[in-house]
Design a protein around this motif. Structure first.
Motif, PDB file in Angstrom:
ATOM      1  N   GLU A  97       1.550   5.867  -8.285  1.00  0.00           N
ATOM      2  CA  GLU A  97       1.422   7.140  -7.573  1.00  0.00           C
ATOM      3  C   GLU A  97       0.184   7.869  -8.071  1.00  0.00           C
ATOM      4  OE1 GLU A  97       4.558  10.686  -6.260  1.00  0.00           O
ATOM      5  OE2 GLU A  97       4.837   9.663  -8.176  1.00  0.00           O
ATOM      6  N   MET A  98      -0.251   8.848  -7.325  1.00  0.00           N
ATOM      7  CA  MET A  98      -1.364   9.693  -7.746  1.00  0.00           C
ATOM      8  C   MET A  98      -1.037  11.132  -7.376  1.00  0.00           C
ATOM      9  SD  MET A  98      -5.410   9.182  -6.856  1.00  0.00           S
ATOM     10  CE  MET A  98      -5.718   7.827  -7.993  1.00  0.00           C
ATOM     11  N   LYS A  99      -1.229  12.047  -8.326  1.00  0.00           N
ATOM     12  CA  LYS A  99      -0.943  13.456  -8.068  1.00  0.00           C
ATOM     13  C   LYS A  99      -2.224  14.277  -8.163  1.00  0.00           C
ATOM     14  CE  LYS A  99       3.843  13.168  -9.620  1.00  0.00           C
ATOM     15  NZ  LYS A  99       4.897  13.714 -10.509  1.00  0.00           N
ATOM     16  N   PHE A 114       0.832  -1.192   0.000  1.00  0.00           N
ATOM     17  CA  PHE A 114       0.000   0.000   0.000  1.00  0.00           C
ATOM     18  C   PHE A 114       0.874   1.252   0.000  1.00  0.00           C
ATOM     19  CE2 PHE A 114      -2.583  -3.437   1.448  1.00  0.00           C
ATOM     20  CZ  PHE A 114      -3.850  -3.172   0.935  1.00  0.00           C
ATOM     21  N   SER A 115       0.282   2.367  -0.354  1.00  0.00           N
ATOM     22  CA  SER A 115       1.023   3.621  -0.444  1.00  0.00           C
ATOM     23  C   SER A 115       1.596   4.022   0.913  1.00  0.00           C
ATOM     24  CB  SER A 115       0.104   4.726  -0.978  1.00  0.00           C
ATOM     25  OG  SER A 115      -1.101   4.800  -0.248  1.00  0.00           O
ATOM     26  N   PRO A 116       2.669   4.824   0.917  1.00  0.00           N
ATOM     27  CA  PRO A 116       3.266   5.234   2.191  1.00  0.00           C
ATOM     28  C   PRO A 116       2.306   5.972   3.110  1.00  0.00           C
ATOM     29  CG  PRO A 116       4.744   5.744   0.362  1.00  0.00           C
ATOM     30  CD  PRO A 116       3.446   5.310  -0.242  1.00  0.00           C
ATOM     31  N   VAL A 117       1.331   6.675   2.514  1.00  0.00           N
ATOM     32  CA  VAL A 117       0.437   7.527   3.291  1.00  0.00           C
ATOM     33  C   VAL A 117      -1.016   7.176   3.004  1.00  0.00           C
ATOM     34  CG1 VAL A 117      -0.354   9.923   3.549  1.00  0.00           C
ATOM     35  CG2 VAL A 117       2.090   9.424   3.441  1.00  0.00           C
ATOM     36  N   VAL A 152      -0.124  12.785  -3.728  1.00  0.00           N
ATOM     37  CA  VAL A 152      -1.160  12.753  -2.691  1.00  0.00           C
ATOM     38  C   VAL A 152      -0.831  11.728  -1.611  1.00  0.00           C
ATOM     39  CG1 VAL A 152      -3.610  12.365  -2.219  1.00  0.00           C
ATOM     40  CG2 VAL A 152      -2.913  13.463  -4.365  1.00  0.00           C
ATOM     41  N   PHE A 153      -0.420  10.539  -2.036  1.00  0.00           N
ATOM     42  CA  PHE A 153      -0.235   9.413  -1.114  1.00  0.00           C
ATOM     43  C   PHE A 153       1.220   8.972  -0.993  1.00  0.00           C
ATOM     44  CE2 PHE A 153      -4.368   9.049  -3.221  1.00  0.00           C
ATOM     45  CZ  PHE A 153      -5.247   8.914  -2.157  1.00  0.00           C
ATOM     46  N   GLY A 154       2.135   9.645  -1.696  1.00  0.00           N
ATOM     47  CA  GLY A 154       3.474   9.094  -1.837  1.00  0.00           C
ATOM     48  C   GLY A 154       3.451   7.981  -2.869  1.00  0.00           C
ATOM     49  N   ALA A 155       4.594   7.373  -3.104  1.00  0.00           N
ATOM     50  CA  ALA A 155       4.694   6.397  -4.192  1.00  0.00           C
ATOM     51  C   ALA A 155       4.971   4.988  -3.687  1.00  0.00           C
ATOM     52  CB  ALA A 155       5.803   6.807  -5.158  1.00  0.00           C
ATOM     53  N   ILE A 156       4.268   4.038  -4.291  1.00  0.00           N
ATOM     54  CA  ILE A 156       4.656   2.624  -4.179  1.00  0.00           C
ATOM     55  C   ILE A 156       5.725   2.414  -5.248  1.00  0.00           C
ATOM     56  CG2 ILE A 156       3.893   0.234  -4.414  1.00  0.00           C
ATOM     57  CD1 ILE A 156       1.027   1.251  -3.788  1.00  0.00           C
ATOM     58  N   GLU A 157       6.886   1.982  -4.843  1.00  0.00           N
ATOM     59  CA  GLU A 157       7.979   1.765  -5.802  1.00  0.00           C
ATOM     60  C   GLU A 157       8.672   0.451  -5.432  1.00  0.00           C
ATOM     61  OE1 GLU A 157      10.236   5.153  -7.577  1.00  0.00           O
ATOM     62  OE2 GLU A 157      11.875   4.238  -6.449  1.00  0.00           O
ATOM     63  N   GLN A 158       8.491  -0.542  -6.283  1.00  0.00           N
ATOM     64  CA  GLN A 158       8.958  -1.892  -5.968  1.00  0.00           C
ATOM     65  C   GLN A 158       9.763  -2.481  -7.122  1.00  0.00           C
ATOM     66  OE1 GLN A 158       4.730  -3.164  -4.861  1.00  0.00           O
ATOM     67  NE2 GLN A 158       5.968  -4.236  -3.320  1.00  0.00           N
ATOM     68  N   THR A 159      10.790  -3.219  -6.751  1.00  0.00           N
ATOM     69  CA  THR A 159      11.607  -3.939  -7.724  1.00  0.00           C
ATOM     70  C   THR A 159      11.354  -5.431  -7.570  1.00  0.00           C
ATOM     71  OG1 THR A 159      13.310  -2.229  -7.643  1.00  0.00           O
ATOM     72  CG2 THR A 159      13.957  -4.365  -8.548  1.00  0.00           C
ATOM     73  N   VAL A 160      11.250  -6.139  -8.675  1.00  0.00           N
ATOM     74  CA  VAL A 160      11.022  -7.586  -8.637  1.00  0.00           C
ATOM     75  C   VAL A 160      12.355  -8.279  -8.383  1.00  0.00           C
ATOM     76  CG1 VAL A 160      10.108  -9.571  -9.884  1.00  0.00           C
ATOM     77  CG2 VAL A 160       9.124  -7.305 -10.273  1.00  0.00           C
ATOM     78  N   ARG A 161      12.407  -9.127  -7.376  1.00  0.00           N
ATOM     79  CA  ARG A 161      13.640  -9.832  -7.007  1.00  0.00           C
ATOM     80  C   ARG A 161      13.392 -11.336  -6.917  1.00  0.00           C
ATOM     81  NH1 ARG A 161      17.276  -6.112  -8.296  1.00  0.00           N
ATOM     82  NH2 ARG A 161      17.242  -4.272  -6.937  1.00  0.00           N
TER      83      ARG A 161
END
Length: 341
Positions: free
Chosen positions: A315-317, A196-199, A324-333
């Motif tokens: 993300e959503m601006k 989920f988003s940071p915020v 608005v919520f900060g970003a979900i930023e994920q790398t596949v490992r």
């Protein structure tokens, strides 16, 4: 008001109130140690947290720097996570890929599955999988957190129970879905942990973008730094959150802290299934939709599902261009290459 959970040595982290610009925060352990504790007494706790939020903006409240990479999902675990499929365009396309007809009832009766809620990924955690062959896919969605909802509540009552709004990457393993659904018992292995988003944000903070049941802003999805989707979450949403919550509460009470997801945000284009961003469309919030469009147009999919090393950002601006919520930023490992938790 914007809320986040900072990671610490506990499973549930510690609650903070975050500034509107996502740069500063205040710890509020004297009011509620965790977000779930706040939700359990939301009627009394929320006004106190709102005063903290006001103090942050005026400079009256002491703050520390807020770093998104230090945040867990707002609820690191939840009593319940139920994900709907409010964008029927998405349902129609995905079923077409499986050569499955879509019943007419899907337009009037929402789909919903109960996901694993014992542990959510943090918004910057890797998506760890053993095999690329699982068909790893992102699914950009909007989600809400509710207070107690009584069984049989109407959509109108359900809308009034929405406490918080956030974003989610509902990771799906497309290669595992067909055999799992063929058993007739729903998703399990094909739906690993979500992030989920940071915020998480109170509805009033969203202004005119929030109409009480839908969030009217584009959901920005990038894949390896390239724009992949910008579908508007308020468009083509067949069932709003009031309807989704009421559907979940048809035969049970929902406890405070329950999370309800929208399903993959998906827009049509001139009545059709949409176009990629590079072709002038709003793109897609998951790879499966892109592959379906490619199959319709050329006879076979071109875009691969996620591979090890790929990076997804959701993300959503707002209309001023602010996150608005900060970003979900994920790398596949690859799972075996990660250190044990």
């Amino acid at each position: 008001m914007k809320l986040a959970t900072l990671k610490d040595s506990t499973r549930d982290g510690r609650l903070v109130v975050v500034s509107r610009d996502l740069t500063r925060c205040s710890e509020v352990g004297h009011i509620a140690r965790t977000l779930q504790a706040a939700l359990d007494d939301w009627q009394h706790v929320a006004p106190r947290l709102a005063l903290i939020a006001e103090g942050i903006e005026t400079g009256a409240q002491p703050t520390i720097r807020f770093h998104e990479h230090e945040a867990a999902s707002p609820l690191p675990r939840a009593y319940q996570w139920a994900d709907g499929s409010a964008y029927v365009n998405h349902v129609e396309l995905v079923r077409r890929a499986r050569n499955a007809e879509m019943p007419a009832s899907f337009w009037v009766d929402p789909l919903m599955y109960q996901g694993g809620s014992d542990s959510f990924l943090s918004p910057r955690d890797p998506i760890a999988m053993a095999e690329e062959a699982y068909g790893i896919d992102m699914e950009g969605e909007v989600a809400v957190v509710v207070s107690d909802v009584a069984m049989g509540s109407s959509p109108e009552v359900a809308r009034s129970a929405i406490c918080l709004v956030m974003l989610v990457n509902d990771v799906s393993l497309r290669g595992l879905v067909p055999e799992e659904l063929a058993k007739g018992f729903g998703f399990f292995q094909s739906k690993p942990a979500s992030a989920f988003s940071p915020v998480a944000v109170t509805p009033d903070e969203l202004g005119e973008a929030w109409d009480g049941g839908k969030l009217h802003l584009p959901l920005l999805v990038t894949l390896n730094g390239k724009a992949f989707g910008k579908a508007n979450a308020g468009v083509d949403m067949t069932f709003d959150f009031g309807q989704l919550i009421a559907h979940a509460a048809k035969t049970r009470n929902l406890v405070s802290g329950t999370i309800i997801g929208s399903g993959t945000v998906s827009n049509k284009l001139d009545g059709g299934p949409g176009k990629p961003v590079e072709h002038g469309g709003d793109g897609y919030s998951c790879i499966a939709e892109m592959r379906i469009i490619e199959t319709i147009e050329t006879g076979s999919p071109k875009t691969p599902f996620l591979r090890f090393g790929d990076q997804v950002r959701i993300e959503m601006k707002d209309h001023a261009g602010h996150s608005v919520f900060g970003a979900i930023e994920q790398t596949v490992r690859r799972w075996g290459e990660l250190k044990s938790p």
